[in-house]
Design a protein around this motif. Structure first.
Motif, PDB file in Angstrom:
ATOM      1  N   ALA A   1      -9.360 -10.292   5.805  1.00 56.86           N
ATOM      2  CA  ALA A   1      -7.899 -10.233   5.674  1.00 56.86           C
ATOM      3  C   ALA A   1      -7.523  -9.916   4.236  1.00 56.86           C
ATOM      4  O   ALA A   1      -8.102 -10.467   3.299  1.00 56.86           O
ATOM      5  CB  ALA A   1      -7.276 -11.560   6.090  1.00 56.86           C
ATOM      6  N   LYS A   2      -6.572  -9.016   4.076  1.00 56.55           N
ATOM      7  CA  LYS A   2      -6.083  -8.704   2.734  1.00 56.55           C
ATOM      8  C   LYS A   2      -4.607  -9.089   2.631  1.00 56.55           C
ATOM      9  O   LYS A   2      -3.813  -8.803   3.533  1.00 56.55           O
ATOM     10  CB  LYS A   2      -6.267  -7.203   2.462  1.00 56.55           C
ATOM     11  CG  LYS A   2      -5.720  -6.749   1.119  1.00 56.55           C
ATOM     12  CD  LYS A   2      -4.415  -6.037   1.252  1.00 56.55           C
ATOM     13  CE  LYS A   2      -3.763  -5.780  -0.092  1.00 56.55           C
ATOM     14  NZ  LYS A   2      -2.510  -5.039   0.005  1.00 56.55           N
ATOM     15  N   PHE A   3      -4.276  -9.763   1.551  1.00 60.63           N
ATOM     16  CA  PHE A   3      -2.882 -10.158   1.322  1.00 60.63           C
ATOM     17  C   PHE A   3      -2.363  -9.433   0.084  1.00 60.63           C
ATOM     18  O   PHE A   3      -2.967  -9.517  -0.991  1.00 60.63           O
ATOM     19  CB  PHE A   3      -2.780 -11.675   1.152  1.00 60.63           C
ATOM     20  CG  PHE A   3      -3.105 -12.411   2.429  1.00 60.63           C
ATOM     21  CD1 PHE A   3      -2.131 -12.624   3.397  1.00 60.63           C
ATOM     22  CD2 PHE A   3      -4.398 -12.841   2.685  1.00 60.63           C
ATOM     23  CE1 PHE A   3      -2.434 -13.267   4.592  1.00 60.63           C
ATOM     24  CE2 PHE A   3      -4.717 -13.491   3.874  1.00 60.63           C
ATOM     25  CZ  PHE A   3      -3.732 -13.700   4.837  1.00 60.63           C
TER      26      PHE A   3
ATOM     27  N   ARG B   1      -4.309   2.277  -8.542  1.00 56.53           N
ATOM     28  CA  ARG B   1      -3.191   1.419  -8.130  1.00 56.53           C
ATOM     29  C   ARG B   1      -3.097   1.294  -6.608  1.00 56.53           C
ATOM     30  O   ARG B   1      -3.327   2.259  -5.891  1.00 56.53           O
ATOM     31  CB  ARG B   1      -1.865   1.965  -8.677  1.00 56.53           C
ATOM     32  CG  ARG B   1      -1.709   1.879 -10.189  1.00 56.53           C
ATOM     33  CD  ARG B   1      -1.854   0.470 -10.732  1.00 56.53           C
ATOM     34  NE  ARG B   1      -0.980  -0.525 -10.132  1.00 56.53           N
ATOM     35  CZ  ARG B   1       0.232  -0.834 -10.572  1.00 56.53           C
ATOM     36  NH1 ARG B   1       0.727  -0.206 -11.613  1.00 56.53           N
ATOM     37  NH2 ARG B   1       0.929  -1.778  -9.994  1.00 56.53           N
ATOM     38  N   GLY B   2      -2.784   0.115  -6.179  1.00 58.09           N
ATOM     39  CA  GLY B   2      -2.687  -0.125  -4.733  1.00 58.09           C
ATOM     40  C   GLY B   2      -4.042  -0.242  -4.063  1.00 58.09           C
ATOM     41  O   GLY B   2      -4.153  -0.248  -2.841  1.00 58.09           O
ATOM     42  N   GLY B   3      -5.102  -0.349  -4.880  1.00 61.89           N
ATOM     43  CA  GLY B   3      -6.461  -0.255  -4.354  1.00 61.89           C
ATOM     44  C   GLY B   3      -6.974  -1.465  -3.575  1.00 61.89           C
ATOM     45  O   GLY B   3      -8.081  -1.408  -3.015  1.00 61.89           O
ATOM     46  N   SER B   4      -6.195  -2.539  -3.500  1.00 63.78           N
ATOM     47  CA  SER B   4      -6.703  -3.724  -2.791  1.00 63.78           C
ATOM     48  C   SER B   4      -6.950  -3.466  -1.306  1.00 63.78           C
ATOM     49  O   SER B   4      -7.884  -4.013  -0.722  1.00 63.78           O
ATOM     50  CB  SER B   4      -5.727  -4.884  -2.922  1.00 63.78           C
ATOM     51  OG  SER B   4      -5.703  -5.311  -4.250  1.00 63.78           O
ATOM     52  N   ASP B   5      -6.109  -2.642  -0.704  1.00 58.87           N
ATOM     53  CA  ASP B   5      -6.327  -2.296   0.708  1.00 58.87           C
ATOM     54  C   ASP B   5      -7.697  -1.629   0.853  1.00 58.87           C
ATOM     55  O   ASP B   5      -8.461  -1.918   1.778  1.00 58.87           O
ATOM     56  CB  ASP B   5      -5.301  -1.253   1.187  1.00 58.87           C
ATOM     57  CG  ASP B   5      -3.878  -1.733   1.130  1.00 58.87           C
ATOM     58  OD1 ASP B   5      -3.663  -2.950   1.136  1.00 58.87           O
ATOM     59  OD2 ASP B   5      -2.983  -0.863   1.083  1.00 58.87           O
ATOM     60  N   TYR B   6      -7.956  -0.717  -0.060  1.00 65.42           N
ATOM     61  CA  TYR B   6      -9.209   0.033  -0.018  1.00 65.42           C
ATOM     62  C   TYR B   6     -10.391  -0.920  -0.204  1.00 65.42           C
ATOM     63  O   TYR B   6     -11.383  -0.860   0.523  1.00 65.42           O
ATOM     64  CB  TYR B   6      -9.155   1.098  -1.118  1.00 65.42           C
ATOM     65  CG  TYR B   6     -10.283   2.104  -1.131  1.00 65.42           C
ATOM     66  CD1 TYR B   6     -10.975   2.440   0.025  1.00 65.42           C
ATOM     67  CD2 TYR B   6     -10.633   2.752  -2.315  1.00 65.42           C
ATOM     68  CE1 TYR B   6     -11.991   3.393  -0.013  1.00 65.42           C
ATOM     69  CE2 TYR B   6     -11.639   3.697  -2.362  1.00 65.42           C
ATOM     70  CZ  TYR B   6     -12.316   4.012  -1.207  1.00 65.42           C
ATOM     71  OH  TYR B   6     -13.328   4.940  -1.250  1.00 65.42           O
TER      72      TYR B   6
HETATM   73 MG    MG Z   1      -0.276  -2.461  -1.806  1.00 70.85          MG
END
Ligand code: MG
Ligand code: ASP
Length: 450
Positions: free
Chosen positions: A7-9, A199-204
């Motif tokens: 799970a990613k938050f 940036r925004g790399g947490s989903d990845y």
């Molecule tokens: Mg994001």
């Protein structure tokens, strides 16, 4: 582990103690969530990035650090200031301050990545404590031991094989007994130096970890209840999509729907991990499943909008009957790592669109490139444009698609139309000031009539 869920938050989901507690509830209610990947608290990475800029004054630097401290301490306070958490947090804040004050920071991509990594490091430290206070056996795990990347700081590429080996060695054996709370966005290179995925790399990151651990599902918890037919801020008529294919979702991510980092689906597709996107504020409302195979494949699924597009038109009288013109143009753009989105050609000219670095980590157009192009053709650059993409299925094979779209837009000036390369999209450019209306009209024509 069978049925493993990663799970990613996202940043807003972990922004405050209350927000973190809602996420903790989701995890407590689903025993298969054993790996949790968190973003930095919303607003923290922006401040960290600002700290890396050459023009930050001493005052601004102190101000930024104190704002970050305030965000983190509000959570530690709510946790009752456990001594060892305060100690660990202070260590991170001290390191962060030292790097921010380092003379080498501005010139060092590595130090810039290091500075940006503190947001996620602090977030996972605090989130693990939130979980422990809920009597969950949780550890704050340093993902840099597992997520191995190259040393392309700022936009590092993962090493899939090494990441898999490390995940199997360090995470898999403990999964039954422990919930791993770990950082999105960051990794480390061969030398052990901290890297970031962009940036925004947490989903990845979460998708890469899910792939490495052969997870069954990847849950992306954010502040919207899944993927919508278009951005609900553009039209109230936007509605949630319960199920969408990997191909369609990838097109949406590429064309500006800011739900997922565009690379997120690559590991998911490779490993067949099903992806769920939902809101941590309203977990019971449901969300969107992104799957390899979906039952329903409508011709029109969604409309994405990407602002700040640049249209470059290159005209060369010599293109007439000549070969190699396009190759020359693309070679120059490739040399400067400028990626092109849409392309149309006529007998003596080629038009292409280039994304703005404000939208993603792409390299923007610059004068050097324009001068190089101007050596062999006439160059015209137009700004103030938006790219609208209609995403769906079999768009190239259905009759009436073009007619329907163009009729809905008969009162608007479309600058460039592209269709045919993919069965999943129909794209065009429009003037930025018309973009909102264009999306609204299209949405009405494609979705509201159904
Ligand atoms: Mg994001
Ligand atoms: N914190 C990072 C960012 O704001 C990564 C992420 O949130 O996905 O870009």
């Amino acid at each position: 582990m069978k049925n493993l869920i990663v799970a990613k938050f996202g940043g807003t989901s972990v922004a405050t103690f209350e927000a973190m507690s809602r996420c903790a509830e989701i995890i407590s209610n689903e025993p298969n969530i054993r790996v949790v990947c968190v973003s930095a608290q919303s607003g923290v990475t922006n401040r960290l990035v600002r700290l890396t800029k050459a023009d930050v004054t001493l005052d601004e630097r102190a101000q930024l650090i104190s704002e970050i401290k305030e965000i983190e301490y509000a959570i530690v306070d709510a946790l009752g200031r456990p001594e060892w958490v305060c100690l660990a947090l202070n260590n991170l804040l001290n390191e962060l301050t030292a790097v921010a004050n380092s003379e080498n920071l501005v010139g060092s991509m590595q130090l810039k990545d290091q500075i940006q990594s503190y947001g996620e490091q602090m977030s996972s430290l605090l989130f693990a404590e939130v979980m422990r206070q809920k009597s969950v056996h949780a550890v704050n795990f340093d993902i840099r031991q597992v997520l191995k990347t190259d040393d392309n700081y700022g936009k590092a590429q993962p090493n899939i094989e090494q990441t898999r080996l490390q995940a199997e060695k360090l995470i898999a054996p403990e999964l039954e007994a422990t919930v791993f709370i770990t950082q999105g966005f960051i990794g480390s290179d061969d030398q052990g130096q901290t890297t970031t995925l962009g940036r925004g790399g947490s989903d990845y990151s979460a998708a890469l970890i899910a792939e490495a651990l052969h997870a069954q599902t990847l849950q992306i918890w954010t502040d919207v209840t899944g993927i919508y037919t278009t951005d609900p801020r553009l039209t109230q008529a936007a509605r949630p999509i319960p199920e969408i294919s990997f191909d369609e979702a990838a097109e949406m991510a590429t064309f500006g729907a800011k739900i997922l980092h565009p690379a997120t689906l690559i590991p998911a597709v490779r490993s067949g991990v099903g992806v769920f996107v939902g809101s941590s504020r309203e977990p019971d409302v449901g969300g969107t499943w992104i799957l390899n195979k979906v039952e329903n494949k409508p011709p029109y699924r969604a409309i994405a909008l990407r602002q700040d597009q640049t249209l470059v038109t290159l005209k060369s009288p010599n293109m007439l009957l000549a070969s190699g013109f396009l190759a020359k143009v693309f070679a120059i753009l490739a040399e400067y790592k400028i990626s092109i989105d849409l392309v149309t050609t006529s007998e003596i000219s080629v038009a292409l669109t280039i994304d703005s670095p404000t939208n993603s980590t792409v390299t923007g157009l610059n004068q050097v490139v324009l001068d190089k192009l101007a050596e062999f053709c006439e160059v015209k650059v137009e700004e103030g444009l938006s790219l609208v993409a209609v995403i769906g299925n079999h768009l190239q094979a259905n009759s009436g698609v073009g007619g329907k779209l163009l009729t809905a837009l008969e009162n608007f000036n479309l600058r460039m139309i592209c269709q045919g390369a993919s069965a999943h999209n129909f794209c065009f450019l429009t003037r930025a000031q018309d973009a909102g209306k264009v999306v609204e009209h299209l949405h009405e024509a494609l979705f509201d009539a159904i």
